[in-house]
Design an enzyme around this catalytic site. Sequence first.
Site, short mmCIF file in Angstrom:
data_model
loop_
_atom_site.label_atom_id
_atom_site.label_comp_id
_atom_site.label_asym_id
_atom_site.label_seq_id
_atom_site.Cartn_x
_atom_site.Cartn_y
_atom_site.Cartn_z
N ASN A 115 -17.55 -19.44 -58.83
CA ASN A 115 -17.95 -18.74 -58.92
C ASN A 115 -18.76 -17.10 -59.43
O ASN A 115 -19.73 -16.75 -59.76
CB ASN A 115 -18.93 -18.46 -57.30
CG ASN A 115 -19.55 -17.90 -57.19
OD1 ASN A 115 -20.86 -17.61 -57.14
ND2 ASN A 115 -19.47 -16.15 -56.17
N GLN A 181 -14.99 -8.80 -58.44
CA GLN A 181 -14.70 -10.39 -58.80
C GLN A 181 -16.66 -10.32 -59.11
O GLN A 181 -17.33 -11.11 -57.93
CB GLN A 181 -14.84 -11.16 -56.88
CG GLN A 181 -13.54 -11.37 -57.32
CD GLN A 181 -12.94 -11.65 -55.91
OE1 GLN A 181 -13.97 -11.39 -54.71
NE2 GLN A 181 -12.53 -13.43 -55.88
N ASP A 183 -19.60 -11.93 -60.15
CA ASP A 183 -20.59 -13.40 -60.15
C ASP A 183 -21.01 -14.27 -61.17
O ASP A 183 -21.51 -13.25 -62.30
CB ASP A 183 -21.81 -13.43 -59.79
CG ASP A 183 -21.46 -14.16 -57.71
OD1 ASP A 183 -20.49 -13.47 -57.76
OD2 ASP A 183 -22.54 -14.34 -57.39
N ARG A 211 -10.98 -28.62 -55.44
CA ARG A 211 -11.65 -27.74 -54.49
C ARG A 211 -12.41 -27.19 -54.88
O ARG A 211 -12.21 -26.03 -56.00
CB ARG A 211 -10.50 -27.48 -53.19
CG ARG A 211 -11.69 -26.37 -52.10
CD ARG A 211 -10.55 -25.50 -51.35
NE ARG A 211 -11.05 -24.36 -50.92
CZ ARG A 211 -11.40 -23.40 -50.86
NH1 ARG A 211 -11.51 -22.79 -52.31
NH2 ARG A 211 -12.13 -22.62 -50.01
N ASP A 213 -14.39 -24.14 -55.62
CA ASP A 213 -14.34 -22.58 -53.89
C ASP A 213 -15.92 -22.67 -54.03
O ASP A 213 -16.67 -22.03 -55.51
CB ASP A 213 -13.70 -21.67 -54.66
CG ASP A 213 -13.29 -20.06 -53.73
OD1 ASP A 213 -13.64 -20.45 -52.77
OD2 ASP A 213 -14.01 -19.29 -54.41
N GLU A 255 -16.05 -26.65 -50.85
CA GLU A 255 -15.96 -25.03 -49.50
C GLU A 255 -17.58 -24.92 -49.23
O GLU A 255 -17.66 -24.28 -50.42
CB GLU A 255 -15.39 -24.42 -50.00
CG GLU A 255 -14.74 -23.86 -48.98
CD GLU A 255 -14.74 -21.93 -49.41
OE1 GLU A 255 -14.69 -21.68 -48.46
OE2 GLU A 255 -15.08 -21.78 -50.70
N HIS A 322 -6.23 -20.97 -45.38
CA HIS A 322 -5.74 -19.62 -45.49
C HIS A 322 -6.52 -18.14 -45.34
O HIS A 322 -5.97 -17.58 -45.96
CB HIS A 322 -5.58 -20.14 -47.36
CG HIS A 322 -6.87 -19.87 -48.12
ND1 HIS A 322 -7.02 -21.20 -48.49
CD2 HIS A 322 -7.64 -18.60 -48.57
CE1 HIS A 322 -8.30 -20.99 -48.65
NE2 HIS A 322 -8.47 -19.68 -49.30
N ASP A 323 -7.96 -18.63 -44.84
CA ASP A 323 -8.80 -18.05 -44.75
C ASP A 323 -8.47 -17.39 -43.26
O ASP A 323 -8.22 -17.69 -42.66
CB ASP A 323 -10.20 -18.40 -45.32
CG ASP A 323 -10.04 -18.05 -46.83
OD1 ASP A 323 -9.52 -17.17 -47.32
OD2 ASP A 323 -11.48 -18.68 -47.67
C1 BGC Z 1 -11.93 -19.13 -50.25
C2 BGC Z 1 -11.47 -16.82 -49.78
C3 BGC Z 1 -11.97 -16.41 -50.99
C4 BGC Z 1 -13.50 -16.77 -51.31
C5 BGC Z 1 -13.90 -15.79 -52.40
C6 BGC Z 1 -13.43 -18.66 -50.76
O1 BGC Z 1 -14.13 -19.38 -50.06
O2 BGC Z 1 -11.44 -20.25 -50.06
O3 BGC Z 1 -9.77 -17.07 -49.76
O4 BGC Z 1 -11.44 -15.00 -50.65
O5 BGC Z 1 -13.87 -18.14 -51.76
O6 BGC Z 1 -13.55 -16.28 -53.87
#
Ligand code: BGC
Length: 573
Positions: A115, A181, A183, A211, A213, A255, A322-323
């Site tokens: 993304n 970050q 997009d 995975r 993301d 995800e 991890h989140d």
């Molecule tokens: C990841 C996070 C990340 C976010 C932005 C998520 O869904 O699992 O750890 O901060 O994407 O990249």
Amino acid sequence: MDFAPPYARRGLEHDPQWYRRAVFYEVMVRSFADTNSDGIGDIPGLISKLDYLEWLGVDALWLPPFYSSPLLDGGYDVANFMTVLPEFGTIDDFQELVSQAHARNMRIVMDLPLNHTSDQHHWFQESRTNPSGPYGDYYVWSDTDEIRQHIRIIFSDTEDSNWAFDSERRQFYFHRFFSHQPDLNYHNPAVHSEMHDIARFWLGMGVDGFRLDAIPYLYESDEGTGESEPETHEFLRTFRSFLDTEFPGRVLIAEANQWPSETAEYLGTEETPECHMAFDFPIMPRIFYALRSQQAEPLQMVLAETVDIPPGTAWGVFLRNHDELTLEMVSEEERQALYGWYAYDPRMRVNVGIRRRLAPLLDNSRQELQLAHALLLSLPGSPFLYYGDEIGMGDNIWLEDRDSSRTPMQWSPDRNAGFSDADPGKLYLPVVQSLAFHYSSSNVETQLAQGTSLLHWVRNLIHLRKEHPVFGVGPLTVVSSDNPSVVAFVRDMPIEECKPGESPETLLCVYSFAHQPLSVTLSLPESFRANRVTEITGGGRFPSPNEQGQLVLTLPPQSFYWLSLAGIKASVA
Ligand code: BGC
């Protein structure tokens, strides 16, 4: 202890649907083991622990991003998709990891944040300095930040807008996560080609899947919510067909933190497939809710609403990752209750969730840890364990953001918990030294030395699950119970799912969330009225249901049974 397997090394077993029976383990390279004493985990460190993971029963690793990155979002801020962050190792190290894992019949799934990128990525740097150049249109630029104001802000603790102003280009850029970050602009076909090339690069090295993301957020429009827009699904269908054509057998895991029916859309249909797996977000908070409320109903409802998913696809179930423990998929009332039980200190909260690890959340209660793991390993789909949860590792809420539960793996009572021999001050994050979870007692070596430890218990359960593939591939039927603290369901293996040498099997799983002992009457549907009921961890015989299918059980507080149902009457089976 020597974890080396007693049998010869072998390659990957051929099973195009391996992911439906696999036990996954999420591990961040940075957090597992440091071999060059710089205080940061590395790929050679992870390789050195593969024997441990094999011993535990892990079939596949999920590796969060290890690309070059300024690490302002745990590596999800990628600065170069075709490199390994030098602190973690090299491409050669990664190739060695893949081949060593495969030699153990263990798969490697890596994260692909599609993304967005880091603002350090050269695409963004060129986009902001040269709007008419080749990268000018790689990101979502606008002269105004007044548009798409209705699109919700995900990182609500740190961001107050999805737009940020770039002083160089003198325009706003869109960002669903941190402002560093930006997009990517999926309306630009060049971005698609880049992503195909990146995927090809890693798949060529033997990676078993990705995975995907933050997948719902690829496209946004002026009218839409910026989530699950139709073009996002179109992109995924094309991405899947590229994968099937060039790299058959590799998997995509979505995800998508959405409600079940919306998440299921990421699996596509039989004719137009998208991902092979999707994480099941709604079920997870309901497990935590049941543990404290002693009420099984919300969990039972979400199980009963099981959405039909296309053949060959699977859910990914998890307790922690991890989140933060995200509370987006619950009602406001449930959310407040969960905050009250599990995040009574405001430091424990982040965004719409709780930034704690499993064992501290459950107050280190052995019963609750066992109950939660038993559910994880028996719900429909494949379980994803989070590194360290198998030893009940603690967290550190004094660290920022989600770093609270990303601290070094605790291997032994030695310096730095055996994670690294660097000067303790040099570690990327300190090891956990809290009173209840100090690494001197909470570590792999100590738990190995104790046969009754959580580690041995979790390992035994994982291996038991693997002996019963019905847990991976069997459909679920909820069984009604007369006790509000009990949830029960049957997992039933259809003959078509059996591999050579396997026979169909029916298991009844019963969970009590009550804090006191109880008795329950279950009403088994006609097709599951067995005349031989056996508990599968020890083989003990249990009473059979009566003619009406009623089965009376007593359960200790916060406990479970996994019962095999055999001798189901032929006339009704
Ligand atoms: C990841 C996070 C990340 C976010 C932005 C998520 O869904 O699992 O750890 O901060 O994407 O990249």
